[in-house]
Scaffold this active site. Structure first.
Site, PDB file in Angstrom:
ATOM      1  N   GLU A  11       0.867  -1.185   0.000  1.00 56.26           N
ATOM      2  CA  GLU A  11       0.000   0.000   0.000  1.00 56.26           C
ATOM      3  C   GLU A  11       0.893   1.220   0.000  1.00 56.26           C
ATOM      4  OE1 GLU A  11      -2.760   0.492   3.279  1.00 56.26           O
ATOM      5  OE2 GLU A  11      -3.778   2.098   2.205  1.00 56.26           O
ATOM      6  N   ASN A  59     -12.175  -3.242   0.799  1.00 56.07           N
ATOM      7  CA  ASN A  59     -11.126  -3.384   1.809  1.00 56.07           C
ATOM      8  C   ASN A  59     -11.724  -3.043   3.160  1.00 56.07           C
ATOM      9  OD1 ASN A  59      -8.244  -3.186   2.922  1.00 56.07           O
ATOM     10  ND2 ASN A  59      -9.060  -1.158   3.376  1.00 56.07           N
ATOM     11  N   GLU A  60     -11.601  -3.933   4.109  1.00 54.81           N
ATOM     12  CA  GLU A  60     -12.066  -3.630   5.478  1.00 54.81           C
ATOM     13  C   GLU A  60     -13.441  -3.003   5.480  1.00 54.81           C
ATOM     14  OE1 GLU A  60      -9.364  -1.107   7.629  1.00 54.81           O
ATOM     15  OE2 GLU A  60      -8.003  -2.774   7.945  1.00 54.81           O
ATOM     16  N   CYS A  79      -6.711   1.032   3.023  1.00 59.45           N
ATOM     17  CA  CYS A  79      -7.723   2.103   3.050  1.00 59.45           C
ATOM     18  C   CYS A  79      -7.635   2.983   1.815  1.00 59.45           C
ATOM     19  CB  CYS A  79      -7.529   2.973   4.275  1.00 59.45           C
ATOM     20  SG  CYS A  79      -7.950   2.125   5.772  1.00 59.45           S
TER      21      CYS A  79
HETATM   22  O1  AHR Z   1      -2.095  -1.294   6.818  1.00 54.91           O
HETATM   23  C1  AHR Z   1      -2.458  -0.012   7.200  1.00 54.91           C
HETATM   24  C2  AHR Z   1      -3.946   0.222   7.128  1.00 54.91           C
HETATM   25  O2  AHR Z   1      -4.564  -0.596   8.063  1.00 54.91           O
HETATM   26  C3  AHR Z   1      -4.625  -0.144   5.840  1.00 54.91           C
HETATM   27  O3  AHR Z   1      -4.673   0.883   4.944  1.00 54.91           O
HETATM   28  C4  AHR Z   1      -6.007  -0.455   6.253  1.00 54.91           C
HETATM   29  O4  AHR Z   1      -6.615  -1.375   5.388  1.00 54.91           O
HETATM   30  C5  AHR Z   1      -5.875  -0.885   7.674  1.00 54.91           C
HETATM   31  O5  AHR Z   1      -6.736  -0.200   8.491  1.00 54.91           O
END
Ligand code: AHR
Length: 799
Positions: free
Chosen positions: A28, A356-357, A232
């Site tokens: 990321e 994601n999440e 995120c």
């Molecule tokens: O890995 C850091 C963050 O943690 C990522 O962006 C998110 O998916 C999670 O909350």
């Protein structure tokens, strides 16, 4: 060597689940992992697109300054009236008032400056145009801050139209804090955009390539897959793909870099998208990792932006087109685009993640549409659903429910917890079934980069591996961190502008990736002592009522002993707390109030609670030994959307369970917390919202797994000893073919204090040591040192 304290029996003919693509990596662009990191571009703000939307301190000239030498005078301004293209509108205009010894601009790069090395070549390029009065050559130089030139070249800008100019600059001195200068003389105006400087030495020498040292460290892990582009970053953004702060839309990230838009990265910086989907796919191929792209599902849970169902079409098309871009032949629209970009062969995409999440019904409502459309067109594509950012609770269950209902292939789980949580939950997946969607542990880490963290993760990974029937994929997160731009820690790999090192956690991941094997083998541990644990102490101690960034009032507080019926009523006791910014500025802030200390082991605490001001809400701490060791129930939390029970061990939090809940001002809530042994239940207005157990870590006498590598026929055994004493064990192999002697490659991480860490100064302090040996017959005795990770590879064929 002492006598064996136990025996590990490896049944070499009893094969279990396939290990498939189990261990991979997560990428990321946070912590400047891409720009200023893996992406080898050395110029920061190369296209003058930095903007306060990215970060309040940013502007179009961030990292640029005017250069006026020897009496030179120039005007430097940013314009956007005649851009080189619509997606890259801003450019710099240098108008020469007095030539002096040269005027122009300088870029200071990332970190301490632009890093260059003696004997190496750098590819400079920019887009430029001139007005009629400008005719002087333009001098491009790499200089120290004091103006000592390390390498230079000259280009002639000969057109009033935007054109690209390129040159290679050879450098005669190493300097990690240099700057790039663009200077000229004469008169008139020079217009400049898309200023770029790349080392010629990128990973595999690719243009628009990756930093060789960081990419090499990733390649050396030998990951089975790479998940990208986040995190995120995927779903935090607006719905319009043309917005600066749009969600991550992959189509914006391919094609000529000067035509890719600048993006606001939700980690509060600017993302050039120079490292885009084509480069991600190429890198995956280069390092032999299967690509796992994660796409937004038309829902931003952070800002509650939701695509209406009848407008979901373009979002679903993004997913379908991406599959075609990766896998389609040249007769397809997106396959042809891939070929045009330089890759006629397919990239071989097997997995795709949606969301994601994700938390909240709107995502899961939309997920089904993606799932059906993808499966209808690409039935063998493995689709990954999402189960929120926590290890358990309402949203986690909602994700799993959706995955079961839709027939998702995998479910993305995320959790960041204390090392003790990882040890206590080593058996987390033991009860998971083989015929359900598989787990994609898409983000996990214990809080810290010490040797202790790495050991706890190794023990947990043994649990992942042993449950390969249920766990399909797992990757540590986050992966990369630029030490001068930290958004999140711990991280697997740390770097500055010229150095990089892998943490102790990295070397554990590397051991597990290098020696994953293809199929589990049955392994039995016998004769060892029972697991050791902290005695099963109940959750008692101090109770505190508190708040976070808000003003709250607690009253009608009572606590009842559920064993004896004894009751303590805090008649007339109220806690009026305020932790708002206003209260802090006025010096009247009070964050928490001590209620009592209890030694009861089975009790119910109840109260009424009201928030009168602020964005968050209530924090009820219980079982408090001190600030760093306690449990707490937070109601509202980040973005006022959660109720969570967490445990804090040695200052590190683990969320045990989470459900959605929003606190409103001036509403009175009836809160009740029931503690029984280590079991915790909580109720809001009489409704059960949490039911969880705070498990204490049990240290197994030994953590072990075994697998077979079908390529070489090797039998692999992994052992983690978390104890502070050595363990002696007989390692016995059942059904090994007859042989005179066998060679064992043995890799061991050991001999470190639990607090030890790798660092820029000591990047190799914690690395596995290889010691090979041979044994006769079918067993050997081995000492597993205290606090160690060991991998044996019993070689085939026979030596
Ligand atoms: O890995 C850091 C963050 O943690 C990522 O962006 C998110 O998916 C999670 O909350």
């Amino acid at each position: 060597m002492s006598e064996a304290q136990g025996k590990l029996t490896i049944h070499t003919k009893q094969r279990g689940a396939e290990l498939g693509d189990l261990f991979g990596i997560f990428f990321e662009d946070l912590n400047h992992a891409a720009d200023g990191g893996l992406y080898a571009e050395l110029v920061r703000n190369r296209s003058f697109e930095f903007d306060p939307i990215d970060h309040p301190d940013f502007h179009a000239l961030t990292n640029w300054e005017k250069v006026e030498r020897g009496g030179g005078q120039a005007e430097l301004r940013i314009e956007d009236s005649q851009p080189m293209n619509e997606r890259n509108r801003h450019y710099a205009v240098i108008t020469i008032r007095m030539a002096g010894d040269g005027v122009g601009i300088a870029n200071s790069g990332f970190n301490s400056g632009i890093p260059v090395r003696v004997g190496e070549d750098y590819r400079f390029s920019f887009y430029a145009r001139r007005n009629e009065s400008f005719s002087e050559p333009v001098r491009i130089a790499i200089e120290s801050k004091a103006g000592v030139v390390h390498g230079e070249t000259t280009v002639v800008v000969d057109s009033s139209e935007w054109r690209k100019y390129e040159a290679v600059i050879s450098v005669d001195e190493t300097n990690y804090s240099s700057r790039l200068t663009i200077t000229t003389g004469g008169s008139g105006s020079l217009y400049v955009d898309m200023v770029s400087l790349f080392p010629l030495r990128t990973f595999l020498g690719r243009t628009n390539g990756l930093r060789e040292d960081i990419a090499t460290l990733l390649a050396e892990l030998k990951p089975k897959f790479m998940r990208f582009p986040g995190g995120c970053l995927v779903h935090d953004g607006s719905l319009n793909p043309d917005d600066r702060n749009s969600m991550y839309r992959w189509k914006n990230t391919i094609g000529p870099v000067e035509q890719r838009p600048s993006r606001r990265n939700n980690w509060r910086y600017n993302q050039t998208l120079g490292l885009g989907y084509y480069e991600y796919f190429q890198f995956c191929q280069d390092i032999g990792a299967k690509p796992i792209p994660i796409l937004p599902g038309g829902y931003d849970p952070h800002h509650k932006r939701i695509v209406p169902i009848d407008e979901l079409g373009p979002w679903i098309d993004d997913a379908l087109d991406l599959i075609e871009f990766a896998n389609g032949d040249l007769s397809t629209e997106w396959g042809a685009i891939r070929a045009e970009l330089g890759h006629p062969e397919p990239f071989g995409l097997e997995y795709i993640g949606i969301g994601n999440e994700e938390v909240g019904e709107p995502f899961f409502e939309r997920y089904s549409y993606f799932h059906q459309a993808i499966k209808a067109k690409y039935p063998t594509m493995k689709i990954i659903n999402s189960s929120g950012p926590f290890a358990a609770g309402g949203e986690y269950e909602r994700g799993w429910q959706s995955a079961r209902e839709n027939g998702s292939d995998l479910v993305d789980e995320h959790y960041y917890q204390s090392p003790e949580w990882f040890l206590a939950n080593f058996d987390r997946y033991d009860g998971f079934k083989a015929d359900e969607p598989k787990v994609f542990l898409g983000e996990y880490a214990s809080w810290g980069n010490t040797y202790y963290n790495a050991l706890a993760e190794a023990a947990f990974m043994i649990g992942l591996e042993r449950n390969a029937h249920a766990v399909g994929l797992a990757c540590y997160a986050p992966m990369l961190c630029n030490v001068d731009y930290v958004n999140w820690k711990p991280d697997l790999i740390w770097f500055n502008n010229h150095e990089v090192f892998g943490t102790a956690n990295y070397y554990v991941q590397k051991l597990f990736m290098h020696h994953q094997g293809d199929r589990l083998l049955r392994i039995e541990a016998s004769g060892f002592e029972k697991p050791q644990g902290i005695e099963a102490k109940p959750i008692n101690g101090a109770i505190e009522l508190g708040t976070d960034a808000s003003s709250v009032i607690y009253s009608n507080v009572r606590i009842v002993n559920n064993d004896s019926g004894e009751e303590r009523t805090f008649t007339g006791w109220t806690a009026e707390l305020s932790d708002t910014e206003k209260a802090r500025l006025a010096g009247t802030a009070k964050q928490s109030a001590h209620l009592c200390v209890t030694d009861w082991t089975n009790y119910t605490l109840s109260m009424t609670a009201k928030r009168t001001d602020g964005p968050r809400g209530f924090v009820i701490s219980f079982g408090c030994a001190d600030d760093d060791n306690r449990l707490f129930w937070e109601i509202s939390g980040w973005q006022n959307q959660d109720s969570m029970i967490s445990s804090r061990v040695n200052g590190r939090n683990s969320c045990l369970t989470q459900s959605l809940f929003t606190v409103e001002n001036d509403v009175t809530y009836e809160l009740a917390l029931e503690v029984s042994g280590r079991q915790i239940r909580s109720y809001i207005n009489g409704k059960l919202i949490h039911d969880t157990e705070d498990k204490l870590p049990l240290i197994q006498p030994i953590y072990c797994s075994s697998s077979v590598d079908d390529n070489f026929g090797d039998t692999i055994v992994k052992v983690v000893n978390m104890q502070d004493v050595a363990v002696y064990a007989d390692i016995a192999f059942e059904d090994l073919p007859e042989a005179g002697g066998r060679r064992v490659e043995s890799y061991e991480l050991s001999g470190h204090s639990l607090k030890d860490e790798n660092s820029f100064e000591q990047p190799q302090k914690i690395v596995p040591v290889q010691r090979d040996f041979s044994f006769e017959g079918s067993s050997f005795l081995h000492e597993f040192p205290a606090h160690s990770v060991t991998v044996f590879r019993v070689k085939m064929p026979v030596v």
